[in-house]
Design a protein around this motif. Structure first.
Motif, PDB file in Angstrom:
ATOM      1  N   THR A 157     -61.148 -15.475 -31.031  1.00 41.71           N
ATOM      2  CA  THR A 157     -61.168 -14.127 -31.581  1.00 41.71           C
ATOM      3  C   THR A 157     -59.752 -13.546 -31.523  1.00 41.71           C
ATOM      4  O   THR A 157     -58.858 -14.091 -30.851  1.00 41.71           O
ATOM      5  CB  THR A 157     -62.102 -13.215 -30.783  1.00 41.71           C
ATOM      6  N   GLU A 158     -59.553 -12.436 -32.211  1.00 45.00           N
ATOM      7  CA  GLU A 158     -58.225 -11.808 -32.200  1.00 45.00           C
ATOM      8  C   GLU A 158     -57.827 -11.417 -30.776  1.00 45.00           C
ATOM      9  O   GLU A 158     -56.685 -11.595 -30.360  1.00 45.00           O
ATOM     10  CB  GLU A 158     -58.236 -10.577 -33.113  1.00 45.00           C
ATOM     11  N   ARG A 159     -58.794 -10.895 -30.009  1.00 41.75           N
ATOM     12  CA  ARG A 159     -58.503 -10.512 -28.626  1.00 41.75           C
ATOM     13  C   ARG A 159     -58.161 -11.738 -27.772  1.00 41.75           C
ATOM     14  O   ARG A 159     -57.231 -11.712 -26.970  1.00 41.75           O
ATOM     15  CB  ARG A 159     -59.707  -9.781 -28.021  1.00 41.75           C
ATOM     16  N   GLU A 160     -58.926 -12.825 -27.949  1.00 36.06           N
ATOM     17  CA  GLU A 160     -58.646 -14.041 -27.187  1.00 36.06           C
ATOM     18  C   GLU A 160     -57.279 -14.609 -27.516  1.00 36.06           C
ATOM     19  O   GLU A 160     -56.556 -15.068 -26.630  1.00 36.06           O
ATOM     20  CB  GLU A 160     -59.744 -15.081 -27.453  1.00 36.06           C
ATOM     21  N   ARG A 161     -56.889 -14.538 -28.803  1.00 34.36           N
ATOM     22  CA  ARG A 161     -55.576 -15.044 -29.187  1.00 34.36           C
ATOM     23  C   ARG A 161     -54.472 -14.171 -28.568  1.00 34.36           C
ATOM     24  O   ARG A 161     -53.428 -14.666 -28.145  1.00 34.36           O
ATOM     25  CB  ARG A 161     -55.462 -15.082 -30.716  1.00 34.36           C
ATOM     26  N   GLU A 162     -54.716 -12.873 -28.511  1.00 33.53           N
ATOM     27  CA  GLU A 162     -53.750 -11.955 -27.894  1.00 33.53           C
ATOM     28  C   GLU A 162     -53.584 -12.278 -26.405  1.00 33.53           C
ATOM     29  O   GLU A 162     -52.466 -12.299 -25.870  1.00 33.53           O
ATOM     30  CB  GLU A 162     -54.251 -10.518 -28.083  1.00 33.53           C
ATOM     31  N   ILE A 163     -54.713 -12.546 -25.732  1.00 34.32           N
ATOM     32  CA  ILE A 163     -54.647 -12.880 -24.307  1.00 34.32           C
ATOM     33  C   ILE A 163     -53.978 -14.230 -24.107  1.00 34.32           C
ATOM     34  O   ILE A 163     -53.156 -14.411 -23.186  1.00 34.32           O
ATOM     35  CB  ILE A 163     -56.065 -12.856 -23.700  1.00 34.32           C
ATOM     36  N   LEU A 164     -54.283 -15.202 -24.977  1.00 35.23           N
ATOM     37  CA  LEU A 164     -53.647 -16.517 -24.850  1.00 35.23           C
ATOM     38  C   LEU A 164     -52.135 -16.417 -25.028  1.00 35.23           C
ATOM     39  O   LEU A 164     -51.380 -17.113 -24.342  1.00 35.23           O
ATOM     40  CB  LEU A 164     -54.241 -17.480 -25.885  1.00 35.23           C
ATOM     41  N   GLU A 165     -51.686 -15.558 -25.917  1.00 36.24           N
ATOM     42  CA  GLU A 165     -50.246 -15.342 -26.094  1.00 36.24           C
ATOM     43  C   GLU A 165     -49.613 -14.901 -24.778  1.00 36.24           C
ATOM     44  O   GLU A 165     -48.551 -15.405 -24.376  1.00 36.24           O
ATOM     45  CB  GLU A 165     -50.015 -14.292 -27.185  1.00 36.24           C
ATOM     46  N   LEU A 166     -50.265 -13.984 -24.085  1.00 38.07           N
ATOM     47  CA  LEU A 166     -49.722 -13.483 -22.810  1.00 38.07           C
ATOM     48  C   LEU A 166     -49.841 -14.541 -21.707  1.00 38.07           C
ATOM     49  O   LEU A 166     -48.938 -14.675 -20.867  1.00 38.07           O
ATOM     50  CB  LEU A 166     -50.455 -12.199 -22.413  1.00 38.07           C
ATOM     51  N   VAL A 167     -50.942 -15.289 -21.717  1.00 35.93           N
ATOM     52  CA  VAL A 167     -51.077 -16.391 -20.758  1.00 35.93           C
ATOM     53  C   VAL A 167     -49.954 -17.401 -20.962  1.00 35.93           C
ATOM     54  O   VAL A 167     -49.344 -17.893 -20.006  1.00 35.93           O
ATOM     55  CB  VAL A 167     -52.456 -17.077 -20.914  1.00 35.93           C
ATOM     56  N   ALA A 168     -49.665 -17.708 -22.225  1.00 34.35           N
ATOM     57  CA  ALA A 168     -48.623 -18.693 -22.536  1.00 34.35           C
ATOM     58  C   ALA A 168     -47.246 -18.208 -22.121  1.00 34.35           C
ATOM     59  O   ALA A 168     -46.329 -19.004 -21.922  1.00 34.35           O
ATOM     60  CB  ALA A 168     -48.648 -19.009 -24.031  1.00 34.35           C
ATOM     61  N   GLN A 169     -47.081 -16.889 -21.995  1.00 31.61           N
ATOM     62  CA  GLN A 169     -45.819 -16.335 -21.504  1.00 31.61           C
ATOM     63  C   GLN A 169     -45.748 -16.402 -19.975  1.00 31.61           C
ATOM     64  O   GLN A 169     -44.755 -16.002 -19.384  1.00 31.61           O
ATOM     65  CB  GLN A 169     -45.662 -14.881 -21.967  1.00 31.61           C
ATOM     66  N   GLY A 170     -46.817 -16.886 -19.359  1.00 30.22           N
ATOM     67  CA  GLY A 170     -46.835 -17.021 -17.902  1.00 30.22           C
ATOM     68  C   GLY A 170     -47.290 -15.778 -17.176  1.00 30.22           C
ATOM     69  O   GLY A 170     -47.109 -15.659 -15.962  1.00 30.22           O
ATOM     70  N   ARG A 171     -47.901 -14.854 -17.878  1.00 32.07           N
ATOM     71  CA  ARG A 171     -48.322 -13.606 -17.215  1.00 32.07           C
ATOM     72  C   ARG A 171     -49.652 -13.809 -16.486  1.00 32.07           C
ATOM     73  O   ARG A 171     -50.524 -14.526 -16.957  1.00 32.07           O
ATOM     74  CB  ARG A 171     -48.433 -12.479 -18.239  1.00 32.07           C
ATOM     75  N   SER A 172     -49.792 -13.117 -15.370  1.00 30.32           N
ATOM     76  CA  SER A 172     -51.014 -13.212 -14.569  1.00 30.32           C
ATOM     77  C   SER A 172     -52.121 -12.369 -15.184  1.00 30.32           C
ATOM     78  O   SER A 172     -51.872 -11.495 -16.030  1.00 30.32           O
ATOM     79  CB  SER A 172     -50.750 -12.719 -13.144  1.00 30.32           C
ATOM     80  N   ASN A 173     -53.368 -12.614 -14.741  1.00 28.13           N
ATOM     81  CA  ASN A 173     -54.480 -11.800 -15.222  1.00 28.13           C
ATOM     82  C   ASN A 173     -54.265 -10.325 -14.908  1.00 28.13           C
ATOM     83  O   ASN A 173     -54.632  -9.445 -15.689  1.00 28.13           O
ATOM     84  CB  ASN A 173     -55.796 -12.266 -14.590  1.00 28.13           C
ATOM     85  N   THR A 174     -53.686 -10.037 -13.746  1.00 30.85           N
ATOM     86  CA  THR A 174     -53.437  -8.640 -13.362  1.00 30.85           C
ATOM     87  C   THR A 174     -52.500  -7.969 -14.370  1.00 30.85           C
ATOM     88  O   THR A 174     -52.759  -6.851 -14.840  1.00 30.85           O
ATOM     89  CB  THR A 174     -52.819  -8.567 -11.945  1.00 30.85           C
ATOM     90  N   ILE A 175     -51.404  -8.639 -14.691  1.00 30.11           N
ATOM     91  CA  ILE A 175     -50.436  -8.077 -15.641  1.00 30.11           C
ATOM     92  C   ILE A 175     -51.073  -7.928 -17.024  1.00 30.11           C
ATOM     93  O   ILE A 175     -50.893  -6.915 -17.711  1.00 30.11           O
ATOM     94  CB  ILE A 175     -49.183  -8.968 -15.719  1.00 30.11           C
ATOM     95  N   ILE A 176     -51.848  -8.937 -17.435  1.00 31.44           N
ATOM     96  CA  ILE A 176     -52.496  -8.882 -18.758  1.00 31.44           C
ATOM     97  C   ILE A 176     -53.473  -7.717 -18.811  1.00 31.44           C
ATOM     98  O   ILE A 176     -53.550  -6.990 -19.805  1.00 31.44           O
ATOM     99  CB  ILE A 176     -53.211 -10.218 -19.060  1.00 31.44           C
ATOM    100  N   ALA A 177     -54.225  -7.502 -17.734  1.00 28.87           N
ATOM    101  CA  ALA A 177     -55.193  -6.401 -17.694  1.00 28.87           C
ATOM    102  C   ALA A 177     -54.487  -5.059 -17.849  1.00 28.87           C
ATOM    103  O   ALA A 177     -54.941  -4.179 -18.594  1.00 28.87           O
ATOM    104  CB  ALA A 177     -55.981  -6.448 -16.381  1.00 28.87           C
ATOM    105  N   VAL A 178     -53.371  -4.908 -17.149  1.00 31.69           N
ATOM    106  CA  VAL A 178     -52.607  -3.654 -17.256  1.00 31.69           C
ATOM    107  C   VAL A 178     -52.054  -3.501 -18.673  1.00 31.69           C
ATOM    108  O   VAL A 178     -52.136  -2.423 -19.278  1.00 31.69           O
ATOM    109  CB  VAL A 178     -51.468  -3.629 -16.210  1.00 31.69           C
ATOM    110  N   ARG A 179     -51.482  -4.570 -19.202  1.00 31.97           N
ATOM    111  CA  ARG A 179     -50.873  -4.514 -20.540  1.00 31.97           C
ATOM    112  C   ARG A 179     -51.905  -4.125 -21.597  1.00 31.97           C
ATOM    113  O   ARG A 179     -51.627  -3.310 -22.472  1.00 31.97           O
ATOM    114  CB  ARG A 179     -50.258  -5.876 -20.873  1.00 31.97           C
ATOM    115  N   LEU A 180     -53.103  -4.711 -21.524  1.00 33.54           N
ATOM    116  CA  LEU A 180     -54.109  -4.478 -22.565  1.00 33.54           C
ATOM    117  C   LEU A 180     -55.083  -3.364 -22.207  1.00 33.54           C
ATOM    118  O   LEU A 180     -55.992  -3.068 -22.992  1.00 33.54           O
ATOM    119  CB  LEU A 180     -54.883  -5.781 -22.832  1.00 33.54           C
ATOM    120  N   GLN A 181     -54.876  -2.767 -21.026  1.00 36.50           N
ATOM    121  CA  GLN A 181     -55.745  -1.685 -20.558  1.00 36.50           C
ATOM    122  C   GLN A 181     -57.206  -2.134 -20.534  1.00 36.50           C
ATOM    123  O   GLN A 181     -58.112  -1.457 -21.030  1.00 36.50           O
ATOM    124  CB  GLN A 181     -55.563  -0.437 -21.436  1.00 36.50           C
ATOM    125  N   LEU A 182     -57.423  -3.310 -19.961  1.00 39.19           N
ATOM    126  CA  LEU A 182     -58.758  -3.862 -19.784  1.00 39.19           C
ATOM    127  C   LEU A 182     -58.960  -4.182 -18.312  1.00 39.19           C
ATOM    128  O   LEU A 182     -57.998  -4.260 -17.538  1.00 39.19           O
ATOM    129  CB  LEU A 182     -58.917  -5.142 -20.616  1.00 39.19           C
TER     130      LEU A 182
END
Length: 224
Positions: free
Chosen positions: A157-182
């Motif tokens: 999904t578009e959201r999953e691809r957005e999260i995968l982009e951040l995962v591929a940048q090496g970001r942690s789940n905590t950082i991704i949650a803050v970035r996407l406000q989830l």
């Protein structure tokens, strides 16, 4: 749009061609037609630019292979000086490079030699004019252009691809949650879905797959 075309006045035409027989024959044709008027004739690109500036024709019939300043550059200068003037390339050459160079320079049409009076008047009225052979090539060129590349991992999904982009940048789940406000739980669930859809065992393998597909290469990524 040309004033001549608006009011039914003769279309004033400047010829730019260094072949005497063709130039003289076309000039005679323009003089003989009540719909057109010869505004001048030039034999070099520089002369064409100067004459166009002086007489402000409705249409310039431009040969590409002019001595000195070529027809492409002359077209560019005329269109810059007098945007109301329609430059129509009238040439023996129909190779793709010449066609598209003329259009990029601002030509309103491209015809193989043999244009008729109606085509000249239509150019003066603001239409884009192409001979049948040229029109077919222009259409073929644009229909052959590749479309945008499909997005990687269409199963996401578009959201999953957005999260995968951040995962591929090496970001942690905590950082991704803050970035996407989830919530972190939402991020964990999405990451699990991503691993399943990509058929990989863990986050490290997902990162390898994502980077191979061009994701996650932004410079200076926050890797906390």
């Amino acid at each position: 749009m040309s004033h001549a075309a608006d009011h039914g006045d003769p279309v004033r035409v400047l010829i730019a061609d260094d072949h005497p027989l063709f130039r003289d024959g076309l000039a005679a044709l323009l003089r003989a037609s009540p719909g057109t008027e010869l505004a001048g004739a030039a034999v070099t690109g520089t002369e064409a630019v100067e004459l166009a500036r002086q007489v402000q024709p409705d249409v310039v019939l431009m040969d590409l292979r002019l001595p000195g300043l070529n027809g492409i550059e002359a077209t560019r200068q005329i269109v810059t000086d007098s945007p109301h003037t329609a430059v129509v390339v009238l040439t023996m050459f129909d190779d793709d490079d010449s066609v598209f160079a003329a259009l990029r320079a601002g030509a309103r049409g491209y015809l193989l030699k043999g244009a008729d009076q109606e085509q000249i008047r239509r150019a003066a009225a603001g239409e884009a004019i192409f001979g049948a052979e040229i029109a077919a090539r222009v259409i073929a060129y644009f229909t052959a252009q590749p479309g945008p590349a499909p997005a990687p991992f269409p199963q996401l999904t578009e959201r999953e691809r957005e999260i995968l982009e951040l995962v591929a940048q090496g970001r942690s789940n905590t950082i991704i949650a803050v970035r996407l406000q989830l919530s972190q739980k939402t991020i964990r669930n999405n990451v699990s879905n991503i691993l399943a859809k990509l058929q990989v065992a863990d986050r490290a393998q997902a990162i390898v797959r994502a980077r191979d597909a061009g994701l996650g290469h932004q410079p200076g990524a926050d890797r906390r």
